[in-house]
Design a protein around this motif. Structure first.
Motif, mmCIF file in Angstrom:
data_model
loop_
_atom_site.group_PDB
_atom_site.id
_atom_site.type_symbol
_atom_site.label_atom_id
_atom_site.label_comp_id
_atom_site.label_asym_id
_atom_site.label_seq_id
_atom_site.Cartn_x
_atom_site.Cartn_y
_atom_site.Cartn_z
ATOM 1 N N SER A 1 41.494 28.716 -25.977
ATOM 2 C CA SER A 1 42.154 29.308 -27.149
ATOM 3 C C SER A 1 43.505 29.897 -26.761
ATOM 4 O O SER A 1 43.721 30.298 -25.616
ATOM 5 N N THR A 2 44.389 29.961 -27.749
ATOM 6 C CA THR A 2 45.701 30.577 -27.563
ATOM 7 C C THR A 2 45.881 31.673 -28.599
ATOM 8 O O THR A 2 45.721 31.443 -29.795
ATOM 9 N N VAL B 1 42.343 39.658 -24.765
ATOM 10 C CA VAL B 1 42.503 38.196 -24.782
ATOM 11 C C VAL B 1 42.081 37.601 -23.446
ATOM 12 O O VAL B 1 41.329 36.612 -23.384
ATOM 13 N N TRP B 2 42.566 38.203 -22.357
ATOM 14 C CA TRP B 2 42.240 37.671 -21.031
ATOM 15 C C TRP B 2 40.763 37.831 -20.701
ATOM 16 O O TRP B 2 40.194 37.014 -19.973
ATOM 17 N N SER B 3 40.114 38.858 -21.242
ATOM 18 C CA SER B 3 38.673 39.014 -21.034
ATOM 19 C C SER B 3 37.895 37.865 -21.658
ATOM 20 O O SER B 3 36.814 37.500 -21.179
ATOM 21 N N THR C 1 44.430 32.271 -23.552
ATOM 22 C CA THR C 1 45.841 32.307 -23.179
ATOM 23 C C THR C 1 46.617 33.202 -24.124
ATOM 24 O O THR C 1 46.461 33.116 -25.347
ATOM 25 N N VAL C 2 47.480 34.047 -23.571
ATOM 26 C CA VAL C 2 48.409 34.844 -24.359
ATOM 27 C C VAL C 2 49.706 34.053 -24.521
ATOM 28 O O VAL C 2 50.302 33.612 -23.531
ATOM 29 N N ARG D 1 57.091 27.981 -33.161
ATOM 30 C CA ARG D 1 56.623 28.612 -31.938
ATOM 31 C C ARG D 1 55.132 28.912 -31.967
ATOM 32 O O ARG D 1 54.510 29.104 -30.930
ATOM 33 N N LEU D 2 54.558 28.962 -33.161
ATOM 34 C CA LEU D 2 53.161 29.359 -33.280
ATOM 35 C C LEU D 2 52.227 28.187 -33.579
ATOM 36 O O LEU D 2 51.058 28.402 -33.894
ATOM 37 N N ASP D 3 52.742 26.984 -33.458
ATOM 38 C CA ASP D 3 51.928 25.817 -33.809
ATOM 39 C C ASP D 3 50.653 25.725 -32.965
ATOM 40 O O ASP D 3 49.628 25.224 -33.437
ATOM 41 N N ALA D 4 50.728 26.206 -31.722
ATOM 42 C CA ALA D 4 49.573 26.088 -30.832
ATOM 43 C C ALA D 4 48.648 27.289 -30.901
ATOM 44 O O ALA D 4 47.611 27.315 -30.229
ATOM 45 N N ALA D 5 48.992 28.289 -31.700
ATOM 46 C CA ALA D 5 48.217 29.531 -31.715
ATOM 47 C C ALA D 5 46.987 29.409 -32.602
ATOM 48 O O ALA D 5 47.039 28.866 -33.706
#
Length: 266
Positions: A64-65, A83-85, A89-90, A100-104
């Motif tokens: 996930s992103t 997020v890292w827990s 990915t941040v 810029r947020l297409d992959a989020a």
């Protein structure tokens, strides 16, 4: 003997083993006069609640992103480690830029940055008031869910469905890409290079922190066993007295007479 930390969540776990009751993040905002102090245990509760929210409500996990449009803040620190827990990915980006947020999979943004994001076709959007005590948004009637209200319903202990893999992506920021394990390695190397020592109390202003990135202002102190005094909209005239009152031992990007400035010769 505990194994060496392999992911950012391991760094936080090591901090809790050393002394969960000691102050870990102390945050000032000179624009509002606010101050909040979080022990390692209290900060870890926020991290766990954030991770549980992301995992349970948004299926965040390895692969996930999560995009962040957040300033340097103690809540941002908790979100990053949440997020890292999850092993995700941040994506740290100028989120208002088209495409810029297409992959989020999820976007978390400060309340004052929500308006342009609402116009994009985002899967899930959470807004943060960034209130010093973690209260919810006020005067907001848009579609974003309120992070502060949502996160409080979740537990103080987090167990990932899939343990974080150090080899998976952890941070995408501009041209920088680091795995979860790479974040730990970079933080450990930077802590040594800057001379951050175990037990240090590190004062850093938000401008320096924003320029340096989370490896410098968050993970390197954790890797070294140091605590953080984070100053937003810092009043230069107040820093000397604050550093003395907070028993600061070193500064990052701030020169205060009588205190060691990291990265500069003594």
């Amino acid at each position: 003997m505990s194994p060496a930390p392999r992911t950012p969540s391991d760094l936080l776990a090591a901090t809790l083993r050393r002394d969960a009751a000691a102050p870990l993040v102390t945050a000032y905002d000179d624009a509002t006069g606010g101050r909040v102090e979080l022990s390692g245990a209290t900060f870890a509760n926020w991290v766990a609640k954030t991770a549980n929210l992301l995992q349970d409500e948004f299926d965040v996990g390895p692969g996930s992103t999560v995009a962040l449009a957040l300033p340097v803040h103690w809540q941002t620190a908790a979100v990053l480690l949440g997020v890292w827990s999850c092993g995700a990915t941040v994506l740290d980006t100028a989120a208002e830029d088209d495409g810029r947020l297409d992959a989020a999979d999820v976007v978390l943004a400060a309340q004052d940055r929500l308006a342009p994001l609402e116009e994009q076709d985002l899967p899930d959007l959470l807004g943060l008031s960034l209130h010093p005590l973690g209260l919810g948004m006020t005067g907001y009637a848009g579609p974003a869910r309120d992070f502060a209200l949502e996160v409080r319903a979740h537990g103080d202990v987090f167990s990932p469905y899939v343990p974080p893999d150090p080899a998976t992506p952890g941070l995408l920021a501009g041209g920088l890409e680091l795995t979860l394990g790479g974040l730990v390695a970079a933080a450990t190397e930077l802590a040594g290079r800057l001379g951050i020592a175990a037990g240090d109390r590190l004062l850093v202003d938000d401008t320096t922190a924003a320029e340096a990135g989370p490896v410098a202002w968050l993970l390197a102190p954790l890797a070294a066993g140091a605590s953080i005094v984070l100053c937003r909209s810092a009043d230069p005239a107040a820093l000397g007295g604050r550093a003395a009152a907070e028993r600061v031992t070193a500064t990052l990007g701030v020169r205060i007479e009588g205190f060691r400035e990291l990265g500069r010769p003594a």
